[in-house]
Design an enzyme around this catalytic site. Sequence first.
Site, PDB file in Angstrom:
ATOM      1  N   HIS A  96       0.884  -1.162   0.000  1.00 13.36           N
ATOM      2  CA  HIS A  96       0.000   0.000   0.000  1.00 13.36           C
ATOM      3  C   HIS A  96       0.926   1.217   0.000  1.00 13.36           C
ATOM      4  CE1 HIS A  96      -2.335  -3.033   2.314  1.00 13.36           C
ATOM      5  NE2 HIS A  96      -3.400  -2.478   1.785  1.00 13.36           N
ATOM      6  N   ASP A 113       2.322   2.010   3.331  1.00 18.05           N
ATOM      7  CA  ASP A 113       3.259   1.060   3.956  1.00 18.05           C
ATOM      8  C   ASP A 113       4.686   1.480   3.655  1.00 18.05           C
ATOM      9  OD1 ASP A 113       1.021  -0.594   4.344  1.00 18.05           O
ATOM     10  OD2 ASP A 113       1.461  -1.760   2.529  1.00 18.05           O
ATOM     11  N   ASP A 115     -10.534 -11.820  10.679  1.00 18.74           N
ATOM     12  CA  ASP A 115      -9.507 -11.916   9.650  1.00 18.74           C
ATOM     13  C   ASP A 115      -8.145 -12.070  10.322  1.00 18.74           C
ATOM     14  OD1 ASP A 115      -8.512 -11.856   7.108  1.00 18.74           O
ATOM     15  OD2 ASP A 115      -8.703  -9.692   6.841  1.00 18.74           O
TER      16      ASP A 115
HETATM   17  C1  XUL Z   1      -7.456  -6.585   4.245  1.00 18.69           C
HETATM   18  C2  XUL Z   1      -6.641  -7.010   3.114  1.00 18.69           C
HETATM   19  C3  XUL Z   1      -5.782  -5.967   2.491  1.00 18.69           C
HETATM   20  C4  XUL Z   1      -5.717  -6.037   1.009  1.00 18.69           C
HETATM   21  C5  XUL Z   1      -5.000  -4.880   0.382  1.00 18.69           C
HETATM   22  O1  XUL Z   1      -8.212  -7.594   4.821  1.00 18.69           O
HETATM   23  O2  XUL Z   1      -6.644  -8.153   2.732  1.00 18.69           O
HETATM   24  O3  XUL Z   1      -4.524  -6.056   3.048  1.00 18.69           O
HETATM   25  O4  XUL Z   1      -5.106  -7.209   0.584  1.00 18.69           O
HETATM   26  O5  XUL Z   1      -5.510  -3.670   0.723  1.00 18.69           O
END
Ligand code: XUL
Length: 439
Positions: free
Chosen positions: A104, A107, A310
């Site tokens: 990202h 990041d 998650d």
């Molecule tokens: C969040 C997720 C993110 C995406 C990229 O659950 O998976 O890290 O992969 O924004």
Amino acid sequence: MTTQAFFPKVQSPIRFEGPKSKNPLAFKYYDARKKVRGKTMAEHFRFACAFWHTMKGNGADMFGPGAWTREWAAGASPMEIAEKTLRANFEFCVKMGIPFYCFHDRDIAPEGATFAESCKNLDAIVKLAKKLQKETGIKLLWGTANLFSNPRYTHGAGTNPDAHVFAYAVAQVKHAMDATKTLGGENYVFWGGREGYETLLNTNYSREQETFARFLQTAVDYKKKIGFKGQFLIEPKPKEPSKHQYDFDSATVLGFLRAHGLYEHFKINVEANHATLAGHTFEHELTVAAAEGKLGSIDANTGDLMLGWDTDQFPTNLYSAASAMMVVLESGGLGTGGFNFDSKCRRGSMDSLDLFYAHIGGMDTFARGLLVADRMLSNKAYDKFVTNRYASWTNGVGSAILKGKMDAVALEKWVLKNGEPKLTSGRQEMLEILFNDSL
Ligand code: XUL
Ligand code: CO
């Protein structure tokens, strides 16, 4: 490359030593050059390191802040830390034999006090990343914009009730896409961070669907304008952080894209943990995307079915990996996509050596999964079974139905003549044995 070594405990690149090896810092199954169905393992997987977890992870969870500081995460200024972290990323990828990375915007470079300063920070880091990519041969699988961490995105980005936030989000995507293009990124990902809602009491659902489509269309237009050739990917997730995320699952995303004239511009990035959050298996989500030729890339991780969130764990489940690889093989592979480890070490795994064990475990799990999938798909008993199960569609009444030659009246007549269909076993248990025998 860098003079400072951030991973002194791993002196040389991780090697393939085969299943008999007792060395935890070696691959037992992932052999980059081994060919399976005409392609090397390296070509099948195109593994990628997820910058946000692997390089920026600090053990934080919702009950506690960061628990450790990596060797590269200390420095005099945010930019100095960003530079060290980037160098550590390339050292890690080289030592792991991982050919790609993903990031990202926020990041790899710190957010500044103003948008202009954030862009300046990103540009400076991108310049260094380009140099390090050239020196190491490590490539960018995909870039994306973080449109969910900063409080300005509390109520969403492309679906925010405030057009000002929408504008900000588009500006950020524009810059992240520029960065991705500069670095030769092969894809660009849209994960709908806070694109969703908590309560209908304050939400205009139709308006948010409309602005979300506009947001994606704006990105499509900009892609064309700058001639970015990478593949656009949408990453579905049903919940977290929002209660109702708009990109619920592969089927929902494909329907949304179709409804808004965006279908041709996007493929799907399937994440295993997001699939299970949606109440699906990983292989189901892959199958739905692949059925329409829309399987673009994979975020290779796993959740914990006993926890409802998650957890982004490294994949270790051979059964799941093999099931997933069957879909990937049958769909002809991922094209410009790859297997990005959107996975993080547990809070208790504070040693940077744990990052090596984690990635080795993940790569070996998928390599084994590939071998199992290949065995299963080469098993004549399995192959013939599925073909035979659908044989009624290839001739006779089935083929006439598919050609649109049988209307309701004709079918009623046919049923009156042919009577009851014969029930045939789906042989689920027998097939499960076949699958287990391939492991
Ligand atoms: C969040 C997720 C993110 C995406 C990229 O659950 O998976 O890290 O992969 O924004
Ligand atoms: Co992800």
